[in-house]
Design a protein around this motif. Structure first.
Motif, PDB file in Angstrom:
ATOM      1  N   PRO B 282       0.822  -1.221   0.000  1.00 41.25           N
ATOM      2  CA  PRO B 282       0.000   0.000   0.000  1.00 41.25           C
ATOM      3  C   PRO B 282       0.852   1.267   0.000  1.00 41.25           C
ATOM      4  N   HIS B 283       2.051   1.197   0.584  1.00 47.10           N
ATOM      5  CA  HIS B 283       2.933   2.371   0.596  1.00 47.10           C
ATOM      6  C   HIS B 283       3.412   2.712  -0.809  1.00 47.10           C
ATOM      7  N   MET B 289      -2.475   2.495   4.835  1.00 49.25           N
ATOM      8  CA  MET B 289      -3.434   2.756   5.907  1.00 49.25           C
ATOM      9  C   MET B 289      -2.689   2.752   7.233  1.00 49.25           C
ATOM     10  N   HIS B 290      -2.919   3.738   8.018  1.00 47.06           N
ATOM     11  CA  HIS B 290      -2.243   3.809   9.321  1.00 47.06           C
ATOM     12  C   HIS B 290      -3.268   3.693  10.437  1.00 47.06           C
ATOM     13  N   ASP B 291      -2.901   2.985  11.475  1.00 48.50           N
ATOM     14  CA  ASP B 291      -3.806   2.881  12.627  1.00 48.50           C
ATOM     15  C   ASP B 291      -3.659   4.123  13.495  1.00 48.50           C
TER      16      ASP B 291
END
Lengths: 239, 291
Positions: B282-283, B289-291
């Motif tokens: 995804p990067h 997506m980051h938590d």
């Protein structure tokens, strides 16, 4: 974003050779060791793999098991003699398990499944590599020690010692097999991490992947001026 | 009680394989003739192996893969200027809780009908795990030659092929003093206890019956004149805890965990191939997506 060209040298030829020498011996040992997990019904007709794992064929597999065991025990010599300069620095890094490695181990399962989370920058070996190495390192000695007791000690060591060796050998198998399956899955099947496989084929790793999975190591190598970077992907280098 | 109480006419019930049979050796009547050894070799067509135990009348130093029964000789310390030979007919004890069955990785050794511990040599891979698992040193793997029969375990079968056909074991049939008895296990235990009391009354205070409870109950019982250790028999033998743990905990749990792990990897692959399309994280695709 597409994949950028460029690759970085990760492993020497001797290290790659050692890995496959050890791995091949391990696979032969695991497959021939399956004879000890076969629990067929001797009172019924042998079916499936049964005929291959019993009787005189089973004995031949035991002989192959022992030949492979000698190969496995000798395999570290390939690294020690083939590339002695890399032994100490790599072992030093492998045995240093820091906070980033722990964070990696906690985040990686979710990240490699859903892409969620942010993996901390890793050295030449990430937390997973290190845990895998610890299991390989420990089971190398437990396999060899218990195997030698069972091979040469029958009748001369105490019954309790033999049973302990038998237990330790099986325990090592289950530990090693679990890690082996995970290792093969991540390096050959998982859609993202299988990009690391080239490092153990020709020694070169995709630079873009290395920056994601081994950022600390790549930066360190560049800073020190010791990074071997080439234009073109790992496959191009293999040619 | 020798020939007067003969067991020669006893036969197992062919319709009831769950009946537990046994052999009982009344060592007080054994004369060490070794007829049982010869009958065993002859019936089972085992190779004659010439060896000797120096200093005794024993024919072989121990059992081996081709020698399934041996009369062991033990000389007692002299009392009043007299010493005595103690003789024990040594062979597989056919334990109810057998170490060899627990240790066998291919199920070549199993609990069979009539309480007999059976050995299928076709299934034996000669790993030798059974050897140290037997507290009686009664099963051995032939390591002398390479071949179809060599490298296989060998032990007394209680002449299963004979008893299943209404015959008595070869050693029982040939015993000239009738000191080896074959019959229903419970009946033999009752007979043995009576015989022990009789021997005590005759001036053998240490007489005892061996095999009733050892290893869950042996199918080879002994009326002994002296304590078991005088005959080289283990006192209170037991199944190795490590071996039990190996077979009944480590193996099933290990296999289950490996299976569960494999299943987990399949689930991971199903999810990961959607996340990491084209092998990109995804990067790399800008969809991190980051938590």
């Amino acid at each position: 974003m597409a994949r950028a060209r460029g690759s970085i040298k990760k492993f020497s030829r001797a290290q790659v050779l050692f890995h496959w020498f050890y791995g091949s011996a391990w696979i032969v040992l695991a497959l021939t060791g399956l004879t000890f997990m076969w629990r067929g019904d001797p009172t019924g007709p042998a079916v499936g793999l049964g005929p291959l794992l019993q009787g005189s064929v089973g004995q031949t597999l035991r002989l192959v098991h022992r030949i492979a065991a000698v190969g496995l025990m000798a395999s570290p010599l390939v690294w020690l003699l083939g590339d002695p300069k890399s032994v100490w620095p790599d072992l030093k890094e492998l045995f240093a398990f820091g906070r980033n490695d722990l964070k990696y181990m906690l985040i990686a399962p979710l990240y490699y499944t859903t892409g969620r989370g942010q993996l901390p920058p890793q050295g030449k070996f990430n937390g997973g590599h290190k845990v895998n190495f610890y299991v390989v390192f420990i089971t190398f000695f437990t396999f060899a020690g218990s195997g030698l007791v069972m091979w040469f000690g029958r009748g001369s060591v105490s019954d309790a010692a033999f049973h302990t060796a038998q237990f330790v050998h099986s325990l090592s198998f289950f530990l090693g097999s679990g890690l082996f399956l995970l290792h093969v899955y991540l390096t050959a099947v998982h859609p993202f991490t299988r990009r690391s496989l080239s490092a153990m084929v020709n020694g070169w790793m995709e630079l873009q992947y290395a920056r994601l999975d081994h950022a600390e190591w790549v930066e360190r190598e560049i800073r020190r001026g010791t990074a071997q970077i080439r234009d073109g992907g790992p496959a191009a280098e293999a040619r | 009680m020798g020939r007067a109480a003969t067991w020669e006419s006893w036969r197992p019930d062919p319709t009831n394989p769950r009946q537990h049979v046994a052999m009982l050796v009344d060592t007080s009547e054994c004369i060490g003739c070794k007829g049982c050894e010869v009958a065993c070799k002859q019936w089972n067509q085992n190779e004659a192996r010439i060896s000797q135990e120096p200093g005794t009348y024993q024919s072989h130093p121990a059992l081996d893969a081709e020698t399934w029964t041996v009369i062991k000789f033990f000389e007692t310390d002299a009392e009043n200027g007299m010493s005595m030979w103690l003789m024990q007919k040594h062979n597989c004890m056919h334990c109810t809780e057998a170490g060899c069955v627990t240790a066998c990785p291919t199920d070549a050794l199993q609990y069979g009908d009539y309480g007999v511990v059976t050995l299928d040599q076709e299934a034996c891979i000669g790993c030798g795990y059974c050897e140290p698992a037997c507290p009686f040193d009664a099963i051995h793997v032939d390591q002398t030659v390479w071949g179809q029969k060599a490298q296989k375990a060998g032990k007394c079968t209680l002449c299963y092929d004979r008893i299943a056909n209404g015959m008595q074991p070869a050693c029982v049939s040939t015993c000239p003093t009738d000191c080896i008895k074959f019959g229903d296990r419970d009946a033999l235990i009752a007979w043995g206890r009576e015989r022990v009391e009789q021997l005590k009354a005759m001036g053998y205070p240490n007489a005892n019956l061996y095999g009733v409870d050892e290893m869950g109950g042996l199918h080879e019982l002994y009326v002994l004149l002296e304590p078991p250790e005088a005959y080289g028999l283990p006192v209170n033998p037991s199944l190795s805890k490590t071996l039990t743990l190996w077979k009944y905990v480590l193996q099933p749990v290990g296999k289950a965990l490996l299976g569960a792990g494999l299943f987990g990897l399949v689930l991971n692959w199903l999810a990961a191939r959607r996340t990491f399309k084209g092998g990109l994280s995804p990067h790399e695709t800008g969809a991190a997506m980051h938590d």
